[in-house]
Design a protein around this motif. Structure first.
Motif, PDB file in Angstrom:
ATOM      1  N   ALA A  21       0.835  -1.202   0.000  1.00 21.18           N
ATOM      2  CA  ALA A  21       0.000   0.000   0.000  1.00 21.18           C
ATOM      3  C   ALA A  21       0.873   1.257   0.000  1.00 21.18           C
ATOM      4  N   GLY A  24       2.179   1.818  -3.277  1.00 23.12           N
ATOM      5  CA  GLY A  24       1.125   2.402  -4.104  1.00 23.12           C
ATOM      6  C   GLY A  24       1.076   3.915  -3.964  1.00 23.12           C
ATOM      7  N   ALA A  42      -1.963   0.682  -5.859  1.00 24.69           N
ATOM      8  CA  ALA A  42      -1.691  -0.429  -4.947  1.00 24.69           C
ATOM      9  C   ALA A  42      -2.254  -1.735  -5.500  1.00 24.69           C
ATOM     10  N   VAL A 294      -5.060  -4.195  -1.497  1.00 19.18           N
ATOM     11  CA  VAL A 294      -3.881  -5.016  -1.784  1.00 19.18           C
ATOM     12  C   VAL A 294      -4.202  -6.482  -1.511  1.00 19.18           C
TER      13      VAL A 294
END
Length: 334
Positions: A21, A24, A42, A294
């Motif tokens: 994450a 991302g 992500a 994710v």
């Protein structure tokens, strides 16, 4: 010893989703990807990881917790973004138009899915996301529909991508549209997919236009809960008579409602929280939702996207275009 090992895997799995994450968020800073946003970035990274390295089965326990329970926590905290009081005071007219937008998007998507012989579950999730509030709506209704994690992740990835493309198109056509800037904001809020997409499209029009656009969008977010309860009743009727058929009540939606009421009538009136702290809470909620994405993205197989998602993608593009036209006319006329 076994229990300790289990919890180590849980913590590592959760940490793994948090790490992707964060990547991302980093990717979302890169020019081009900054218009897509961290959530979509992500998911893309998670899908790429799955295709290259495979699913990290030794971290499955933690990944599952992120994809299921942290996702529900994020939806509950998402309720703080909804100021019900503002909707009741200023958004009743927009609420009616939002109801039209949601009904239109869902039923058109269902019709097109049948016509194109598209995957029904993904199509329904995309219809709900298009009509209400994108990824958050898909994440909230997927447990009710008992959707597969892979289908949920595919739907969220599609809606993030298409919503971003549409929001960019809105900014490009804004100068040539025969409507006022305020009407442009209303139109954006009534037709675009995510809160972030609405903000991206309406921000260039001005602060007042952005405010009315977000208000229009929040009226659609407000309708997420009644739509969920309608889905529950519909599924119960559909499965009536089937032995063993059961509908799990989404108790996390009660948390969503409670947080909305708390934020609207307690937090904003009796408890002072500084703007930086409110921003931290909002960003934290978005991060948890991104981490949950994710977890879902790691369950996506590209071969499944090719076989299951192309027709729902086409149906969603058509639905988004037609919804945009209908809401434009509705905004101009009324």
């Amino acid at each position: 010893m076994i229990k300790d090992l289990h919890w180590n895997k849980v913590i590592l799995g959760i940490g793994f989703t948090f790490f992707i994450a964060l990547l991302g968020y980093v990717l979302a800073i890169v020019p081009g990807f900054n218009r897509v946003g961290p959530l979509a970035c992500a998911i893309i990274l998670a899908v790429i990881y799955r295709q290259i390295f495979g699913y990290p089965t030794f971290l499955k326990a933690g990944i599952d917790i992120t994809a299921k329970y942290i996702l529900r926590l994020a939806i509950i905290l998402y309720g703080l973004k909804l100021n019900i009081n503002v909707i009741f005071e200023d958004g009743l007219g927009l609420l009616v138009k939002s109801i039209i937008a949601i009904i239109f998007a869902i039923f058109l998507m269902i019709y097109l899915a049948k016509w194109l012989k598209a995957e029904e579950e993904i199509s329904l999730l995309l219809g709900i996301g298009t009509g209400i509030c994108g990824a958050a709506a898909i994440a909230a209704t997927a447990p009710i529909l008992k959707a597969k994690e892979e289908d949920t992740a595919i739907s969220i990835a599609i809606i993030a991508l298409i919503g971003t493309v549409f929001s960019i198109c809105y900014t490009l056509v804004m100068p040539i549209l025969p409507i006022s800037s305020i009407d442009f904001g209303i139109w954006s809020g009534l037709s675009l997919h995510e809160l972030a997409h609405v903000a991206l499209a309406a921000e260039p029009a001005g602060e007042n236009e952005l405010a009315i656009a977000l208000l229009a969008k929040l009226t659609r977010v407000f309708l997420l809960v009644p739509v969920c309860f309608i889905l529950i009743m519909w599924l119960k009727r559909k499965k009536n008579g089937n032995e063993g058929a059961s509908i799990t009540f989404p108790y996390f939606l009660l948390g969503f409602i409670m947080m909305s009421l708390f934020g609207s009538y307690v937090l904003n009136k009796f408890i002072f929280i500084s703007d930086p702290i409110q921003l931290w809470i909002s960003n934290g909620t978005t991060f948890l939702l991104t981490s949950a994405m994710v977890g879902l993205g790691l369950n996506v197989s590209l071969s499944s996207i090719r076989t299951k998602a192309l027709k729902p993608l086409l149906a969603m593009i058509i639905t988004s275009v037609v919804l945009s036209i209908v809401m434009f006319l509705l905004t101009v006329v009324f």
